[in-house]
Design a protein around this motif. Structure first.
Motif, PDB file in Angstrom:
ATOM      1  N   ALA A   8       0.716  -1.261   0.050  1.00 59.27           N
ATOM      2  CA  ALA A   8       0.009   0.047  -0.060  1.00 59.27           C
ATOM      3  C   ALA A   8       0.865   1.286   0.190  1.00 59.27           C
ATOM      4  O   ALA A   8       1.569   1.401   1.141  1.00 59.27           O
ATOM      5  N   ASP A  10       0.719   4.684   0.322  1.00 56.46           N
ATOM      6  CA  ASP A  10      -0.296   5.569   0.781  1.00 56.46           C
ATOM      7  C   ASP A  10       0.554   6.919   0.920  1.00 56.46           C
ATOM      8  O   ASP A  10       1.083   7.096   1.881  1.00 56.46           O
ATOM      9  N   LYS A  32      -0.613  -1.125  -4.364  1.00 59.32           N
ATOM     10  CA  LYS A  32      -2.088  -0.723  -4.110  1.00 59.32           C
ATOM     11  C   LYS A  32      -1.806   0.636  -3.928  1.00 59.32           C
ATOM     12  O   LYS A  32      -1.233   1.330  -3.442  1.00 59.32           O
ATOM     13  N   THR A 121     -13.730  -1.488   8.563  1.00 58.08           N
ATOM     14  CA  THR A 121     -13.328  -1.882   9.927  1.00 58.08           C
ATOM     15  C   THR A 121     -13.556  -0.685  11.077  1.00 58.08           C
ATOM     16  O   THR A 121     -13.489  -1.005  12.167  1.00 58.08           O
ATOM     17  N   PRO A 180      -6.087  -6.674   4.412  1.00 56.65           N
ATOM     18  CA  PRO A 180      -5.141  -5.823   5.120  1.00 56.65           C
ATOM     19  C   PRO A 180      -5.002  -5.995   6.551  1.00 56.65           C
ATOM     20  O   PRO A 180      -5.719  -6.760   6.991  1.00 56.65           O
ATOM     21  N   GLY A 181      -4.303  -5.043   7.267  1.00 60.29           N
ATOM     22  CA  GLY A 181      -4.142  -5.041   8.668  1.00 60.29           C
ATOM     23  C   GLY A 181      -3.334  -6.498   9.082  1.00 60.29           C
ATOM     24  O   GLY A 181      -3.523  -6.831  10.241  1.00 60.29           O
ATOM     25  N   ARG A 183       0.500  -8.073  10.255  1.00 58.18           N
ATOM     26  CA  ARG A 183       1.943  -7.411  10.645  1.00 58.18           C
ATOM     27  C   ARG A 183       2.612  -8.747  10.878  1.00 58.18           C
ATOM     28  O   ARG A 183       2.141  -9.548  11.731  1.00 58.18           O
ATOM     29  N   GLN A 192      -3.138  -0.872  13.705  1.00 53.56           N
ATOM     30  CA  GLN A 192      -4.202  -2.107  13.376  1.00 53.56           C
ATOM     31  C   GLN A 192      -4.397  -2.583  14.797  1.00 53.56           C
ATOM     32  O   GLN A 192      -3.466  -2.928  15.584  1.00 53.56           O
ATOM     33  N   VAL A 210      -2.526  -6.961   1.731  1.00 52.23           N
ATOM     34  CA  VAL A 210      -2.314  -5.446   1.653  1.00 52.23           C
ATOM     35  C   VAL A 210      -1.342  -5.211   2.826  1.00 52.23           C
ATOM     36  O   VAL A 210      -1.880  -5.151   3.929  1.00 52.23           O
ATOM     37  N   ILE A 211      -0.200  -4.753   2.593  1.00 51.51           N
ATOM     38  CA  ILE A 211       0.699  -4.465   3.701  1.00 51.51           C
ATOM     39  C   ILE A 211       1.375  -3.223   3.378  1.00 51.51           C
ATOM     40  O   ILE A 211       1.984  -2.984   2.195  1.00 51.51           O
ATOM     41  N   GLY A 212       1.372  -1.986   4.346  1.00 49.98           N
ATOM     42  CA  GLY A 212       1.879  -0.846   4.130  1.00 49.98           C
ATOM     43  C   GLY A 212       3.158  -0.565   4.970  1.00 49.98           C
ATOM     44  O   GLY A 212       4.190  -0.963   4.785  1.00 49.98           O
ATOM     45  N   ARG A 213       2.977   0.022   6.122  1.00 49.60           N
ATOM     46  CA  ARG A 213       3.961   0.488   6.890  1.00 49.60           C
ATOM     47  C   ARG A 213       5.065  -0.688   7.121  1.00 49.60           C
ATOM     48  O   ARG A 213       6.182  -0.088   7.305  1.00 49.60           O
ATOM     49  N   PRO A 214       4.661  -1.842   7.546  1.00 49.00           N
ATOM     50  CA  PRO A 214       5.642  -2.713   7.970  1.00 49.00           C
ATOM     51  C   PRO A 214       6.697  -2.963   6.711  1.00 49.00           C
ATOM     52  O   PRO A 214       7.916  -3.366   7.155  1.00 49.00           O
TER      53      PRO A 214
HETATM   54  O1  C5P Z   1       0.359   0.353   6.794  1.00 51.43           O
HETATM   55  P1  C5P Z   1      -0.756  -0.703   6.799  1.00 51.43           P
HETATM   56  O2  C5P Z   1       0.024  -2.024   6.692  1.00 51.43           O
HETATM   57  O3  C5P Z   1      -1.493  -0.516   7.937  1.00 51.43           O
HETATM   58  O4  C5P Z   1      -1.733  -0.260   5.531  1.00 51.43           O
HETATM   59  C1  C5P Z   1      -2.604  -1.136   5.135  1.00 51.43           C
HETATM   60  C2  C5P Z   1      -3.460  -0.489   3.997  1.00 51.43           C
HETATM   61  O5  C5P Z   1      -4.792  -1.094   3.900  1.00 51.43           O
HETATM   62  C3  C5P Z   1      -3.651   0.776   3.966  1.00 51.43           C
HETATM   63  O6  C5P Z   1      -3.897   1.367   2.679  1.00 51.43           O
HETATM   64  C4  C5P Z   1      -5.085   1.067   4.780  1.00 51.43           C
HETATM   65  O7  C5P Z   1      -5.767   2.115   4.176  1.00 51.43           O
HETATM   66  C5  C5P Z   1      -5.928  -0.349   4.126  1.00 51.43           C
HETATM   67  N1  C5P Z   1      -6.831  -0.812   4.965  1.00 51.43           N
HETATM   68  C6  C5P Z   1      -6.588  -1.316   6.393  1.00 51.43           C
HETATM   69  N2  C5P Z   1      -7.719  -1.580   7.049  1.00 51.43           N
HETATM   70  C7  C5P Z   1      -8.733  -1.660   6.608  1.00 51.43           C
HETATM   71  C8  C5P Z   1      -8.998  -1.585   5.276  1.00 51.43           C
HETATM   72  C9  C5P Z   1      -8.096  -0.922   4.185  1.00 51.43           C
HETATM   73  O8  C5P Z   1      -5.719  -1.006   6.915  1.00 51.43           O
HETATM   74  N3  C5P Z   1      -9.876  -2.192   7.142  1.00 51.43           N
END
Ligand code: C5P
Length: 239
Positions: A8, A10, A32, A121, A180-181, A183, A192, A210-214
């Protein structure tokens, strides 16, 4: 197994998004991009990012929600960017979902797969009652919306780690579950709340993560992404 991780990205910043795509192109399964980036940088920005990661699939997280004709138009416009996945709010109702699926089908084998957003969520059962939904268990609400999505031609849903196992059982083996969510155990939870590790989420029935910050906040993002992929594949994680 193909790498199931969509990173992700972002940000609103084009240069940063391009640099991230380039840095992670060999270490993730897809990219993403969502509303934050799309509203700031538009289709041209999306194309510019994809050029930095040739061949990587795009998950375009626009969460469309409007009358059927308008959502169909949105799907048509978005399809020009050739996203592999595109999100739609299932709360838009059966006719809207069907119009979106019919529009996507016109793009044939290259069509975007449509994923439903069930219940955000960030919403509690009480929040749902406040906007007029009947009082029911959150899991039942999520499952009902996933069934509505499937019945009207969507390919899958976005779901929290908490919901994966139940939805996999309820929706059958071919339904996409984008989660997503998650870790890795070696990363912090950030904001999260209900986390699972990537490998646990895959074992529970996720098809994609979907993984962003990690990844993005790691000292070496490409290394973090590769480590996640290895853990999912069951290989011993690199030190
Ligand atoms: O940084 P992180 O791994 O938390 O990013 C997760 C991605 O998934 C972000 O783009 C966030 O907007 C998305 N997302 C989420 N939780 C949800 C739906 C979408 O973290 N319930």
């Amino acid at each position: 197994m193909a790498n199931p991780v969509f990173v992700a990205i972002d940000t609103t910043d084009l240069a940063e998004a391009k640099a991230r795509a380039k840095q992670l192109a060999g270490a993730v399964g897809g990219i993403k991009l969502g509303l934050e980036f799309f509203i700031a940088q538009g289709p041209e920005g999306i194309r510019a990012v994809l050029q930095e990661s040739p061949g990587l699939p795009l998950f375009l997280d626009l969460k469309l929600h409007d009358i059927p004709n308008t959502v169909a138009g949105g799907v048509r416009s978005a399809s020009a960017l050739k996203p592999r996945y595109l999100t739609i709010h299932t709360a838009g109702g059966a006719a809207m979902l069907r119009a979106a699926a019919d529009e996507a089908a016109k793009f044939g084998v290259a069509r975007p797969k449509l994923l439903g957003v069930t219940v955000l969520t960030s919403l509690s059962s009480d929040d749902l009652v406040e906007v007029g939904f009947a009082k029911r268990a959150m899991g039942d609400q999520v499952e009902a919306m996933a069934r509505l999505a499937k019945a009207n031609g969507l390919d899958g849903v976005i779901c929290s780690p908490h919901e994966v196992a139940t939805l996999r059982r309820a929706m059958g083996p071919d339904f996409v579950l984008m989660v997503p969510g998650v870790r890795p155990s070696w990363a912090g939870a950030d904001d999260q709340k209900r986390v699972m590790t990537p490998a646990e989420a895959m074992r529970a029935g996720a098809t994609h993560l979907v993984i962003g910050r990690p990844i993005l906040k790691a000292a070496d993002p490409a290394e973090a992404a590769r480590r996640i992929a290895q853990e999912i594949a069951g290989a011993p994680a690199a030190a």
